[in-house]
Every structure is written in structure tokens, then in C-alpha cells.
Scaffold this active site. Sequence first.
Site, PDB file in Angstrom:
ATOM      1  N   GLU A  84     -87.018  22.995 -92.481  1.00  0.00           N
ATOM      2  CA  GLU A  84     -86.156  21.874 -92.828  1.00  0.00           C
ATOM      3  C   GLU A  84     -86.974  20.810 -93.557  1.00  0.00           C
ATOM      4  OE1 GLU A  84     -82.984  21.797 -89.198  1.00  0.00           O
ATOM      5  OE2 GLU A  84     -84.839  20.750 -88.797  1.00  0.00           O
ATOM      6  N   ASP A 142     -84.004  11.941 -88.749  1.00  0.00           N
ATOM      7  CA  ASP A 142     -84.910  11.938 -89.911  1.00  0.00           C
ATOM      8  C   ASP A 142     -84.907  10.668 -90.764  1.00  0.00           C
ATOM      9  OD1 ASP A 142     -84.377  14.464 -88.997  1.00  0.00           O
ATOM     10  OD2 ASP A 142     -83.767  15.287 -90.920  1.00  0.00           O
TER      11      ASP A 142
HETATM   12  C1  FRU Z   1     -83.790  17.846 -89.334  1.00  0.00           C
HETATM   13  C2  FRU Z   1     -82.308  18.017 -89.566  1.00  0.00           C
HETATM   14  C3  FRU Z   1     -82.065  18.256 -91.033  1.00  0.00           C
HETATM   15  C4  FRU Z   1     -80.660  17.799 -91.223  1.00  0.00           C
HETATM   16  C5  FRU Z   1     -80.589  16.636 -90.284  1.00  0.00           C
HETATM   17  C6  FRU Z   1     -79.232  16.458 -89.665  1.00  0.00           C
HETATM   18  O1  FRU Z   1     -84.139  17.092 -88.251  1.00  0.00           O
HETATM   19  O2  FRU Z   1     -81.837  19.086 -88.791  1.00  0.00           O
HETATM   20  O3  FRU Z   1     -82.301  19.574 -91.438  1.00  0.00           O
HETATM   21  O4  FRU Z   1     -80.408  17.426 -92.532  1.00  0.00           O
HETATM   22  O5  FRU Z   1     -81.536  16.865 -89.272  1.00  0.00           O
HETATM   23  O6  FRU Z   1     -79.174  15.284 -88.925  1.00  0.00           O
END
Ligand code: FRU
Length: 704
Positions: free
Chosen positions: A244, A44
Site C-alpha cells: 500500500e 495515513d
Molecule cells: C493504508 C490504507 C490505504 C488506504 C487507506 C484507507 O493504511 O489501507 O491503502 O488508501 O488506508 O483508509
Amino acid sequence: MVILLKPLFLGLSAFRAVSAENPRYTELYRPQYHFTPPQNWMNDPNGLLYHKGIYHLYYQYNPGGTTWGAMSWGHATSRDLTHWEQQPIALLARGYPNNITEMFFSGSVVADVDNTSGFGHSGKTPLVAMYTSYYPYAQTLPSGKTVQANQQAQSIAYSLDDGMTWVTYDSANPVISDPPATYSDQFLNFRDPNIFWHNPTKKWIAVLSLAELHKLLIYTSKDLKSWTPASEFGPVNAVGGVWECPNIFPMSVDDDDNNVKWVAMIGLNPGGPPGTTGSGTQYIVGNFDGTTFTADTDSIFSGTTPPPRDSIIFADFEGTGTFADLGWTPSGDLIGQSPANGTLSGQNPVTGYLGKRLVNTFLNGDATTGTLTSKSFLISKRYINFLIGGGHDINNTAVHLKVDGQILRSATGTNSESLSWQSWDVGSLLNQSAVIQIVDTVTGGWGHINVDEISFSDSMARSQVANWVDWGPDFYAAQGYNGLSSDERIAIGWMNNWQYGGLIPTSPWRSAMSIPREFSLKTIDGKATLVQAPTEKWSSVVSHKGLDQSWSSVDQGTKSLGSVGKALQIELSFSDREPAIAEASQFGIIVRATADLKQQTRVGYDFATKEIFVDRSQSGNVSFDRTFPATYYAPLAANAKGQIDLRVYVDWSSVEVFGGQGESTITTQIFPSDSATYAQVFSTGGNTRNVRVEINQISSTWDD
Ligand code: FRU
């Protein structure tokens, strides 16, 4: 590693030329104008902030490998959202590499210009990051707070050197340790704070996700340190998988400052757009008063769409009989069993099926395993449509199409009890004899599959369950920039998918970011609709010396455009066909094709279904994941002049399509060979009128 000698930018001094530490990015699949880390895994985008003329891009980063792990915040900066300079890691997993006690999951950054946090001193503006701390072990923290194994809690850090180095607020972290009491059992799935300043209420806002519950929690704060729960939102619309990386942000509708709407943008994994497998991003239009986000009624969807009118129903699982009575051969625990309804003991209510019964393998809870095999049938129509829900496991909670004993198509659920339509395009298998097999071979969490209404049609069945930010498989965890003027909204998404993200054949890095996109809201079909465009800043690397051709009519067939390259901006426009001629009525462009066309990516428009599409089924290396070779569709109506406009951005391993005014986008990764530089236009089912195609080269943003 950033480079730039375009005369336009000679005045900007911060860019460095290629050198030993700044390698030329020329590996086979290395994006030339999409951000990638030099090596290792990225997911992300985090902490997007425009501050003192610099765009910051922090990102989920594994400093130690090319798959997810040791989550830290990587960092890059840019002055134009195009040329990026890699910076030292901003937040390194605590205890890395041998004894990691805290990872830094996704979050965001603000400039605390009024020093509400008190972190600033000597006149320095503190930048404040809020992120999810993930603790692999139960421990007592320096703040004296205790956390449990695998807990996710929200912490802050600050920077007094404009985002280059960070100090975690250890004396009080995590500043939000647990979800509110009602949701206290959700401490393992409480994450991804998105913070911003809300001027009307003079407060900081944090939007967080209770991932498993499909709920957003909104908190407010005066000082970024002490946070008060203010409201919650959801579940609504698409609720596959987990929610998320939520964002909420305001935008004026049609540039009218008196009509400002708020948009909630939410990632789901799995449970992305129809036809994709894995993660995706939805948006909801509504209002926000400083406390509560309220969705507009026309942004909420409910109910199940019936199958297309011409459908031949193959199996609706209605009546009273057992699976065997209905012509299915059961195995394992499914022997002697019957279709069930959606209210089995121990299961949340199943929704979205049609009639009274469906295949629901939660019979003895998730423990039930077995298969159901249909009678053989002749494939007679282009699509096999079915409603599917339940577990997300393409091998073990799945529906397969088998021809001669070989699995040729597969589908799975989205870890959701809500069924939605999925379709297989079986146009290439017409008149072959096939069977459908429903498989449940897992006993653990989400070890069941729900299936209903298997039917054959000339068109694809669709569930309108959400507004999709992007209809392709590779746009996730998107986040908007803080620090821009109120009329500017720029967002970046992770151009990958959790379904196969760790398997993509790139090396020594994995994952790219999308083109930074300018967002706006326009009224389309009477509804405030998210419209996207690549930021104008991209024009600095586009050379307008490419091909520019127009035809009043392109006959059915193909027209070669020759070898045009691998990093391209393409503008394609053509007239709609009215009335459209049945199925094979398409126009578009083939890109990244080899001379023999064995590899090709098709980007086009289907006049019958009024959809743009990207077909990556023959795009090169597609074998690393069974769901990867597929075609993705997005609805798009012709404009008022009866024209279809497509802007297509091709890079060494991606295709991003912006349709119409940007109300429909499709983002897909592709992995073609180096020699795949050819392009053609194609017209099927008749000729296509008023065609114009312009192809421009995009130069490497890593090149001098
Ligand atoms: C989304 C996610 C988030 C988390 C991150 C961990 O892609 O699963 O929810 O904060 O990646 O790397």
C-alpha cells in the site's frame, strides 16, 4: 488550536492562542509535539504539500468516530512542521453520514504551477489532489462511468484557494477507473496514487499499488487528467500482506548531485519488520528514467537465512513420518496427516522453508482445521526461533507457546506464502516446561499456517528480506512532501499499526503522526542507505536546560536520573564493548518509568547482537492487544570512533529512536500512566565507558 509564543516565532502571525475552540491538549496520552486530530480516527498522511510557505497535511479521517470508517480527508497546516493548525475537512465522504456512496482513500497533492490541468483561472494556481475513490455500492457516476461494489479507482479534485476547499472533478472521475487489462480482476485492490512532477520528461507521474499482487504501477500524464500506464515494478523483497501507499522519489547519495538515486518506499500490511506484527514500511534503492523504476541489485534480497549457528533444532519436520511419528499430537483434520512440501494443489508455491517438508495446513485447501501439539520440553535458551508463513490471525492461524496450559507467547503469519523468521524471547521462562501448539481453526481466505525449523538459540534468528524504513511497529503509510527544493526530502508516517490501531486506549482521538523526518541517502557499508533525522524545525520547542551528564565509566547496574518528564529529547552516546560479553550485555536508558519501576520503557543497545532496541513490554497499558507488549530491534554498528549514538524522542504516548546517523530507527507507541516521569541509565553484563546523556524538555506545541 495552534499556539506559539516562543520569541523566535513572534514574527509569524498565523498562529492562534488557546481558546474555547482551541483546547489545550492535555488528555493522558495526548502527544504534545506529534500531530493528532482533536478527536476521531486518523490513519495515513495524505497530500503532503509545501506551498506558499505552508506545509499542508491532509490525512485519512473518520469524521464520525474513533475507529476506521467514512473515510474523508482531514486537513491541518503548519509553517514549521511543528505547530499545526486544524483546518476544515477537505474532502468529506460523499453522502456522509447516512448514505455514503464514495469514500476518499489515500492520495497526494501537487501544485500545478503551469496550469497543465486547465483547472486554474484568473491567475490562480490550481492544487490538484489524486486519491483513491472507494465505492461501497455499484453505481453510475455523474461522469456516466459505472463502478462496481467495493471498487477502488483513482479520481482527482482541485483547489483554487491554496488547499482550503476542493472541487471534485465529477465530469470525468474516476480518471483511472480500472487497472490495465492484464490486471482487470484487481479492481478491488488498486489504490493510493502518489503523484509528482518529473522535470526531465516534463510529465506528471503517478505511482499506484496493485495491493494483493505486490506490484507498483507507474502512469504518466501531461495534464493530470488523462493517464497512460507506463510500467510496473515488483514483487520484490518483503511481500507479506498487501502493498500500500507507494512513493518514489529521488535523492542524491552523500550530497553528490552527480549521483542521484531513486527510492521506492512501500507500506506492507501485515508483514512489517522482523519481530513486529502487522504493518511496516520497506524501501528499495534504484533508478527511475521517467517511465520505469529499476532496483539496484544490492537492494534486492533473496533466499532464506539459516538459523543461528548454536541452534538446537527442535522440529524440522523432515523425513517421511506423520506428525504423530514425529512426536506431535494432532487434532481435527490433522489426525493422520504428515508435513507436506510447498506445492499443494490450489496454493501458490510456498517459499522460504528449509529442507523438503514443513507444516503446511493447506492440505484440503483452507478448509483443513486442527491443532498440532509438541511434546513438552524444558526451555533452555533465550530464544525460540521458527520460520512462519500463511494466515494472519493471532488466535486462529498461529503458533503458541504454552506453559502450564497458559498461552504465554503467540505468533502468526503475514497472509503470505513466503516463510520468514520469528522469535520469542523466553529468557524469563528458562527451565520451565513448555509445549508448542500450532493452530489452524479457520477455513476461509488465508485459513492455513506454515511452520518450519523450530529451534532454540542464544540469539534471535533473522531474515534479511528488506530494507526497513523503520524497525518499530508504529511507522506506516509514510509519504514525502511535494513542493520542496530538490535537495530536501521530508516524510511523515502514520504512528500506528493496523494490528491494534483501532484498540489503542486513547480518547477522544485515535492515532498520531510521526515526527516529520528529513530523509537523505548516505553510503554505509558500501550501500546507499536511507538516513533519517527529525526535521531541524523541531529545535524550536526543545529547551536545552535539561540534564547533561558524562561518566568515563558506568558500572554494571542502574543510575537514577530522577523525574525528568514525559516529553523529552534525549541524546545518549557511549563506547561499544569489544569483544561483547554474551547475552545480557546491554546499555541504555529507561524512560517513562514510574517511581517503583513497575512501568518502564527500555531503550538501549545490545553489544552482543549489535542492535538498538525498544522494550515496551512493561510500558504501561499493554493489555489491549496480545502482540503489543514486545521488544523491537534494529541493527546498528558503532561509528568509526567506536561510539554508539542514540537520539530518543519521548512523548506522552510514543518513543522514536534514531540510531547512529539515523540509518536505524525504531518507532513505538507506549501508554504509560501520568506519574511515569522517571528515567535511569542501565548497564548489564559489565560496565559501559564514555557515557554521555543529555535530556531536554520538549514543550507542548499546543501550549502557549
Ligand atoms: C493504508 C490504507 C490505504 C488506504 C487507506 C484507507 O493504511 O489501507 O491503502 O488508501 O488506508 O483508509
